[in-house]
Structure formats: C-alpha cells, structure tokens
Design an enzyme around this catalytic site. Structure first.
Site, PDB file in Angstrom:
ATOM      1  N   ASN A  91       0.796  -1.229   0.000  1.00 51.50           N
ATOM      2  CA  ASN A  91       0.000   0.000   0.000  1.00 51.50           C
ATOM      3  C   ASN A  91       0.832   1.284   0.000  1.00 51.50           C
ATOM      4  O   ASN A  91       0.353   2.324  -0.446  1.00 51.50           O
ATOM      5  CB  ASN A  91      -0.918  -0.018   1.230  1.00 51.50           C
ATOM      6  CG  ASN A  91      -1.537   1.329   1.499  1.00 51.50           C
ATOM      7  OD1 ASN A  91      -2.474   1.742   0.808  1.00 51.50           O
ATOM      8  ND2 ASN A  91      -1.009   2.045   2.477  1.00 51.50           N
ATOM      9  N   TYR A 156       2.931   9.571 -11.552  1.00 47.54           N
ATOM     10  CA  TYR A 156       1.957   8.870 -10.703  1.00 47.54           C
ATOM     11  C   TYR A 156       1.069   7.909 -11.502  1.00 47.54           C
ATOM     12  O   TYR A 156       1.026   6.709 -11.205  1.00 47.54           O
ATOM     13  CB  TYR A 156       1.148   9.883  -9.896  1.00 47.54           C
ATOM     14  CG  TYR A 156       0.245   9.249  -8.857  1.00 47.54           C
ATOM     15  CD1 TYR A 156       0.777   8.521  -7.792  1.00 47.54           C
ATOM     16  CD2 TYR A 156      -1.139   9.359  -8.945  1.00 47.54           C
ATOM     17  CE1 TYR A 156      -0.058   7.927  -6.844  1.00 47.54           C
ATOM     18  CE2 TYR A 156      -1.969   8.769  -7.999  1.00 47.54           C
ATOM     19  CZ  TYR A 156      -1.429   8.054  -6.961  1.00 47.54           C
ATOM     20  OH  TYR A 156      -2.239   7.454  -6.017  1.00 47.54           O
ATOM     21  N   LYS A 160       0.880   3.704 -11.451  1.00 50.33           N
ATOM     22  CA  LYS A 160      -0.322   2.933 -11.118  1.00 50.33           C
ATOM     23  C   LYS A 160      -0.783   2.052 -12.296  1.00 50.33           C
ATOM     24  O   LYS A 160      -1.353   0.983 -12.096  1.00 50.33           O
ATOM     25  CB  LYS A 160      -1.435   3.868 -10.636  1.00 50.33           C
ATOM     26  CG  LYS A 160      -1.092   4.606  -9.330  1.00 50.33           C
ATOM     27  CD  LYS A 160      -0.782   3.646  -8.162  1.00 50.33           C
ATOM     28  CE  LYS A 160      -0.603   4.375  -6.846  1.00 50.33           C
ATOM     29  NZ  LYS A 160      -0.319   3.476  -5.704  1.00 50.33           N
TER      30      LYS A 160
HETATM   31  P1  NAD Z   1      -0.681   8.729   2.907  1.00 46.30           P
HETATM   32  O1  NAD Z   1       0.321   9.715   2.424  1.00 46.30           O
HETATM   33  O2  NAD Z   1      -1.640   9.119   3.960  1.00 46.30           O
HETATM   34  O3  NAD Z   1       0.043   7.391   3.363  1.00 46.30           O
HETATM   35  C1  NAD Z   1       1.056   6.828   2.591  1.00 46.30           C
HETATM   36  C2  NAD Z   1       1.699   5.722   3.365  1.00 46.30           C
HETATM   37  O4  NAD Z   1       2.837   5.296   2.633  1.00 46.30           O
HETATM   38  C3  NAD Z   1       2.180   6.180   4.731  1.00 46.30           C
HETATM   39  O5  NAD Z   1       1.946   5.162   5.672  1.00 46.30           O
HETATM   40  C4  NAD Z   1       3.669   6.389   4.515  1.00 46.30           C
HETATM   41  O6  NAD Z   1       4.425   6.164   5.680  1.00 46.30           O
HETATM   42  C5  NAD Z   1       3.968   5.332   3.465  1.00 46.30           C
HETATM   43  N1  NAD Z   1       5.165   5.688   2.731  1.00 46.30           N
HETATM   44  C6  NAD Z   1       5.372   6.756   1.924  1.00 46.30           C
HETATM   45  N2  NAD Z   1       6.637   6.742   1.483  1.00 46.30           N
HETATM   46  C7  NAD Z   1       7.224   5.652   2.021  1.00 46.30           C
HETATM   47  C8  NAD Z   1       8.519   5.079   1.947  1.00 46.30           C
HETATM   48  N3  NAD Z   1       9.481   5.636   1.229  1.00 46.30           N
HETATM   49  N4  NAD Z   1       8.763   3.945   2.622  1.00 46.30           N
HETATM   50  C9  NAD Z   1       7.795   3.349   3.342  1.00 46.30           C
HETATM   51  N5  NAD Z   1       6.560   3.839   3.467  1.00 46.30           N
HETATM   52  C10 NAD Z   1       6.288   4.965   2.810  1.00 46.30           C
HETATM   53  O7  NAD Z   1      -1.412   8.254   1.603  1.00 46.30           O
HETATM   54  P2  NAD Z   1      -2.718   7.394   1.319  1.00 46.30           P
HETATM   55  O8  NAD Z   1      -3.658   8.305   0.660  1.00 46.30           O
HETATM   56  O9  NAD Z   1      -3.146   6.608   2.504  1.00 46.30           O
HETATM   57  O10 NAD Z   1      -2.119   6.436   0.185  1.00 46.30           O
HETATM   58  C11 NAD Z   1      -1.977   5.048   0.333  1.00 46.30           C
HETATM   59  C12 NAD Z   1      -1.999   4.426  -1.041  1.00 46.30           C
HETATM   60  O11 NAD Z   1      -3.240   4.750  -1.666  1.00 46.30           O
HETATM   61  C13 NAD Z   1      -0.905   4.936  -1.992  1.00 46.30           C
HETATM   62  O12 NAD Z   1      -0.384   3.866  -2.730  1.00 46.30           O
HETATM   63  C14 NAD Z   1      -1.658   5.902  -2.898  1.00 46.30           C
HETATM   64  O13 NAD Z   1      -1.038   6.012  -4.163  1.00 46.30           O
HETATM   65  C15 NAD Z   1      -3.008   5.237  -2.973  1.00 46.30           C
HETATM   66  N6  NAD Z   1      -4.095   6.125  -3.358  1.00 46.30           N
HETATM   67  C16 NAD Z   1      -4.508   7.146  -2.569  1.00 46.30           C
HETATM   68  C17 NAD Z   1      -5.541   7.970  -2.988  1.00 46.30           C
HETATM   69  C18 NAD Z   1      -6.061   9.113  -2.158  1.00 46.30           C
HETATM   70  O14 NAD Z   1      -6.874   9.891  -2.664  1.00 46.30           O
HETATM   71  N7  NAD Z   1      -5.648   9.251  -0.897  1.00 46.30           N
HETATM   72  C19 NAD Z   1      -6.164   7.729  -4.211  1.00 46.30           C
HETATM   73  C20 NAD Z   1      -5.729   6.672  -4.987  1.00 46.30           C
HETATM   74  C21 NAD Z   1      -4.696   5.870  -4.555  1.00 46.30           C
END
Ligand code: NAD
Length: 248
Positions: A91, A156, A160
């Site tokens: 994730n 990005y 994906k």
């Molecule tokens: P967030 O920024 O709240 O959390 C991201 C997580 O990834 C955190 O726990 C962070 O510690 C971890 N992370 C980031 N860089 C890291 C690294 N170098 N090493 C280890 N861990 C790392 O983001 P989120 O919104 O919870 O995103 C989680 C996933 O969901 C991602 O893959 C993101 O692409 C995807 N996503 C999010 C959204 C959205 O709108 N929030 C939409 C589509 C997809």
C-alpha cells in the site's frame, strides 16, 4: 471474524488508507506486521492501535522499501516469527503533480522506485513463502488514475498503470500456486496525500464525483478486507475500484 488466524503484512500502514487496513484486519482476527518508513511513525501508529485494543497482535518494522535486500529480510523475518504469511498488502506510495516541463528525472525515478519496484521487491520473497505453504493473497494499491491518467504529474499514473499490469500478470502466473493477486483502485480519499494537493485541485475533482464526496479511508479498507477474506477465494486478477464512480 473474516481473517481469524491469518498473518498479514501491510506496507505504508502507519496512516491514511494503510492504517485503516491494519485496523480492519486486526478487528477481523488477523495478526498484522505493518511496514512504515520511520521508527517514530511506526511507534505512533502501534501506540494508537494498542490503545484501542491491547489484545491485538500487531507489530511494526521500517525496512527501506526501495532496497530489495532489506525488504526480503523483513518479509522473511515475519515468516520466521509467525511461521507463515497469508496476506501481503502493498500500500505504501507517494503521488506527484509536477508539470512535465518542471520534472526532474530524479523525481520520476523516485516515484517509480517506491510505487512500482518496491512492490516487486516485497512480492518476490512473499510469493516464494506463499507457494511453499500452499497459497496466499497479495493486494496492491492502485488508483483511479490507472484508468484515466492525469493531466499533470505523469509519474503517478505511470506507476499505477504498472501496478495494474503487475497485478493481472502475476494473478495469471501464480494462480496455479493458489496465490491470488488483486488490486484496489481508490478514488479521491480523505488522507494526508489528498491534503497535500492544492485546494482547487481537490475541489475540482470532488465536484465531479457522482457520489458527491471523497471517500473515507475505512471505506477503501473494506475492499482490502473483502479481497483478503475467503469470500474472495475465487477472485484474482481484479482491479477493484472504490471511487464513488469518479472517472476524471
Ligand atoms: P498517505 O500519504 O496518507 O500514506 C502513505 C503511506 O505510505 C504512509 O503510511 C507512509 O508512511 C507510506 N510511505 C510513503 N513513502 C514511504 C517510503 N518511502 N517507505 C515506506 N513507506 C512509505 O497516503 P494514502 O492516501 O493513505 O495512500 C496510500 C496508497 O493509496 C498509496 O499507494 C496511494 O497512491 C493510494 N491512493 C490514494 C488515494 C487518495 O486519494 N488518498 C487515491 C488513490 C490511490
């Protein structure tokens, strides 16, 4: 409980969507090891979870996810501790909205490294363990932009699209080993990642969501629960959208 006795690894489990996946898995009886980027954020997340339920079996590690050796060691450590790995959730991810003419190649490499290569580095050791134990389940975090692209920050969507490619290809390759591989493609979800985007960008996207609001992390986490559970025992190679029908 849907995941009674299962052992799960969740990368990026310290906040946002990942944290809710960890919570949901614990509520449903799994033992969870969350992988974060730093000890402080891992400790903070664990403290919050233990406060909610001291009985939950949850621990944390912070291997550098873009270092294949470190990730391999961490995955094998989980296997040594619990004797198996039933579920791997990839994730952790970062986003970018840089216009093409402002991009640096380093920035592009950085997102591919974490959003694509790191998944492969975790899947490789985990799949070997799952094959040996007779099966398992891998769930990757994709995004709605994996279907639509986006108009700025090309790294990005590229990352994906690659997640989807890895998911459907590995589902076909690993089905014979009873390893299911799926992805969840969230739409705009209320996490720090979205909070970091310019306000106008979020408002413009939100206005186009047919359900009229962004998603909540726990709503996305429910899809990860379903895919990890036996209810999805014949579901593999699926990219499950959780986006309120948003296709912008
Ligand atoms: P967030 O920024 O709240 O959390 C991201 C997580 O990834 C955190 O726990 C962070 O510690 C971890 N992370 C980031 N860089 C890291 C690294 N170098 N090493 C280890 N861990 C790392 O983001 P989120 O919104 O919870 O995103 C989680 C996933 O969901 C991602 O893959 C993101 O692409 C995807 N996503 C999010 C959204 C959205 O709108 N929030 C939409 C589509 C997809």
């Amino acid at each position: 409980m849907l995941l009674n006795g299962k052992v799960a690894i969740v990368t990026g489990g310290t906040r946002g969507i990942g944290f809710e996946i960890v919570r949901k898995y614990l509520v449903n009886g799994a033992k969870v090891v969350l992988f974060g980027s730093r000890q402080e954020t891992v400790d903070k997340a664990l403290e919050k979870l233990k406060e909610e339920n001291p009985q939950w079996e949850v621990s944390g590690m912070w291997p550098e996810l873009t270092d294949a050796l470190k990730v391999g060691e961490a995955v094998r450590e989980v296997k040594d501790k619990y004797g198996k790995i039933d579920i791997l959730v990839n994730n952790a991810g970062i986003s970018q909205s840089t216009p093409l003419y402002d991009y640096t190649t380093e920035e592009f490499d950085k997102i591919i490294s974490l959003n694509v290569c790191a998944l492969f580095y975790a899947i490789l050791p985990a799949a070997k363990i799952m094959k040996e134990q007779g099966g398992g389940c891998i769930i990757n975090t994709s995004s709605m932009v994996s279907f639509t692209g986006q108009s700025s920050g090309v790294g990005y969507p590229v990352s994906k699209f690659a997640v989807n490619g890895m998911t459907v290809s590995l589902a076909r390759e690993l089905g014979k080993d009873q390893i299911r591989v799926n992805a969840v493609a969230p739409g705009v979800t209320r996490t720090d990642m979205v909070a970091a985007l310019p306000r106008q960008t979020v408002d413009a996207i939100s206005a186009k969501i047919p359900m009229g609001r962004p998603g909540e992390p726990e709503e996305v986490a429910d899809a990860f629960l379903y895919l990890a559970s036996d209810m999805a025992r014949y579901v593999t190679g699926e990219i499950l959208s959780v986006d309120g029908a948003c296709r912008v």
